[in-house]
Motif scaffolding. Sequence first.
Motif, PDB file in Angstrom:
ATOM      1  N   GLU A   2       7.041   6.943  -9.547  1.00 54.71           N
ATOM      2  CA  GLU A   2       6.115   5.809  -9.586  1.00 54.71           C
ATOM      3  C   GLU A   2       6.805   4.522  -9.155  1.00 54.71           C
ATOM      4  O   GLU A   2       6.198   3.695  -8.471  1.00 54.71           O
ATOM      5  CB  GLU A   2       5.537   5.666 -10.991  1.00 54.71           C
ATOM      6  CG  GLU A   2       4.440   4.631 -11.061  1.00 54.71           C
ATOM      7  CD  GLU A   2       3.719   4.646 -12.392  1.00 54.71           C
ATOM      8  OE1 GLU A   2       3.268   3.569 -12.791  1.00 54.71           O
ATOM      9  OE2 GLU A   2       3.618   5.713 -13.016  1.00 54.71           O
ATOM     10  N   ILE A   5       6.945   4.423  -5.397  1.00 54.41           N
ATOM     11  CA  ILE A   5       5.642   4.085  -4.807  1.00 54.41           C
ATOM     12  C   ILE A   5       5.384   2.601  -4.929  1.00 54.41           C
ATOM     13  O   ILE A   5       4.886   1.968  -3.991  1.00 54.41           O
ATOM     14  CB  ILE A   5       4.526   4.921  -5.481  1.00 54.41           C
ATOM     15  CG1 ILE A   5       4.683   6.386  -5.114  1.00 54.41           C
ATOM     16  CG2 ILE A   5       3.147   4.421  -5.077  1.00 54.41           C
ATOM     17  CD1 ILE A   5       3.743   7.305  -5.855  1.00 54.41           C
ATOM     18  N   GLN A   6       5.721   2.023  -6.080  1.00 56.77           N
ATOM     19  CA  GLN A   6       5.520   0.580  -6.267  1.00 56.77           C
ATOM     20  C   GLN A   6       6.388  -0.229  -5.299  1.00 56.77           C
ATOM     21  O   GLN A   6       5.944  -1.235  -4.755  1.00 56.77           O
ATOM     22  CB  GLN A   6       5.830   0.180  -7.706  1.00 56.77           C
ATOM     23  CG  GLN A   6       4.787   0.625  -8.700  1.00 56.77           C
ATOM     24  CD  GLN A   6       5.178   0.276 -10.123  1.00 56.77           C
ATOM     25  OE1 GLN A   6       6.320  -0.077 -10.415  1.00 56.77           O
ATOM     26  NE2 GLN A   6       4.205   0.388 -11.024  1.00 56.77           N
ATOM     27  N   MET A   8       7.480   0.804  -2.369  1.00 55.37           N
ATOM     28  CA  MET A   8       6.923   0.995  -1.024  1.00 55.37           C
ATOM     29  C   MET A   8       5.684   0.132  -0.833  1.00 55.37           C
ATOM     30  O   MET A   8       5.502  -0.496   0.215  1.00 55.37           O
ATOM     31  CB  MET A   8       6.580   2.466  -0.802  1.00 55.37           C
ATOM     32  CG  MET A   8       5.980   2.748   0.560  1.00 55.37           C
ATOM     33  SD  MET A   8       7.050   2.293   1.935  1.00 55.37           S
ATOM     34  CE  MET A   8       8.221   3.593   1.853  1.00 55.37           C
ATOM     35  N   GLU A   9       4.820   0.067  -1.864  1.00 56.56           N
ATOM     36  CA  GLU A   9       3.630  -0.769  -1.767  1.00 56.56           C
ATOM     37  C   GLU A   9       3.997  -2.242  -1.637  1.00 56.56           C
ATOM     38  O   GLU A   9       3.409  -2.970  -0.836  1.00 56.56           O
ATOM     39  CB  GLU A   9       2.727  -0.553  -2.977  1.00 56.56           C
ATOM     40  CG  GLU A   9       1.443  -1.352  -2.906  1.00 56.56           C
ATOM     41  CD  GLU A   9       0.558  -1.178  -4.116  1.00 56.56           C
ATOM     42  OE1 GLU A   9      -0.524  -1.797  -4.117  1.00 56.56           O
ATOM     43  OE2 GLU A   9       0.918  -0.432  -5.058  1.00 56.56           O
ATOM     44  N   ILE A 162      -2.092   4.191  -0.589  1.00 57.23           N
ATOM     45  CA  ILE A 162      -1.354   4.169  -1.856  1.00 57.23           C
ATOM     46  C   ILE A 162      -2.289   3.822  -3.007  1.00 57.23           C
ATOM     47  O   ILE A 162      -2.216   4.433  -4.081  1.00 57.23           O
ATOM     48  CB  ILE A 162      -0.163   3.189  -1.774  1.00 57.23           C
ATOM     49  CG1 ILE A 162       0.908   3.738  -0.838  1.00 57.23           C
ATOM     50  CG2 ILE A 162       0.417   2.923  -3.164  1.00 57.23           C
ATOM     51  CD1 ILE A 162       2.029   2.773  -0.543  1.00 57.23           C
ATOM     52  N   ASN A 166      -3.056   6.082  -6.239  1.00 56.95           N
ATOM     53  CA  ASN A 166      -2.931   5.575  -7.605  1.00 56.95           C
ATOM     54  C   ASN A 166      -4.231   5.718  -8.394  1.00 56.95           C
ATOM     55  O   ASN A 166      -4.203   5.894  -9.605  1.00 56.95           O
ATOM     56  CB  ASN A 166      -2.481   4.116  -7.600  1.00 56.95           C
ATOM     57  CG  ASN A 166      -1.036   3.971  -7.217  1.00 56.95           C
ATOM     58  OD1 ASN A 166      -0.240   4.888  -7.386  1.00 56.95           O
ATOM     59  ND2 ASN A 166      -0.683   2.818  -6.676  1.00 56.95           N
TER      60      ASN A 166
END
Length: 183
Positions: A2, A5-6, A8-9, A162, A166
Amino acid sequence: MELGIQKMEALLRLSAISMLVLTACLVGFDSQTKVIFSYIEKKASFKDLRALVELVYITSLAAAYNLLQLSCSSLPAWCKGSSKQSSTYLPWLRFILDQAAVYVVFAGNTAATAHALLVVTGEENFQWLNWCDKYTRFCVQIGGSLLCGFVASLAMIFIASISAFNLFRLYSPTKLLHLKPKS
């Protein structure tokens, strides 16, 4: 996973913000003046093309939206809401807003590109002249800004993917649109 992903976002949002701001600045500050017959000045500006004016507004609002989302994602957990209801509604809101932002930015860039192609080629039936023979720097700068706008659209497509991930990971894979139990 997670945290990755955060990150990358956040990286995608920063790149989208920079491309959107670059697009707005390149279009907004673009103008070129030519002197004709040694005393008549003709000026080409983004204000002459309605689609470019709207592109400046669209990219500015999209950059502000992405900046707001970036700042909201860095808030502490107690500010985001911890109830079951807010944990369901916030991802849906974020997903819908990210989708809308992508579509609006892409549509604005596409409309500006179509308008710019008429400027490049001209249209004899409407008595529109070819500007790019006279205002070359203006046309090159608009072309570069449109390219930046499409790169920003591409980054925003990944951001929307993304946010979709999520959102839909909150739901059970076996029961349609049932939330997963908290573990």
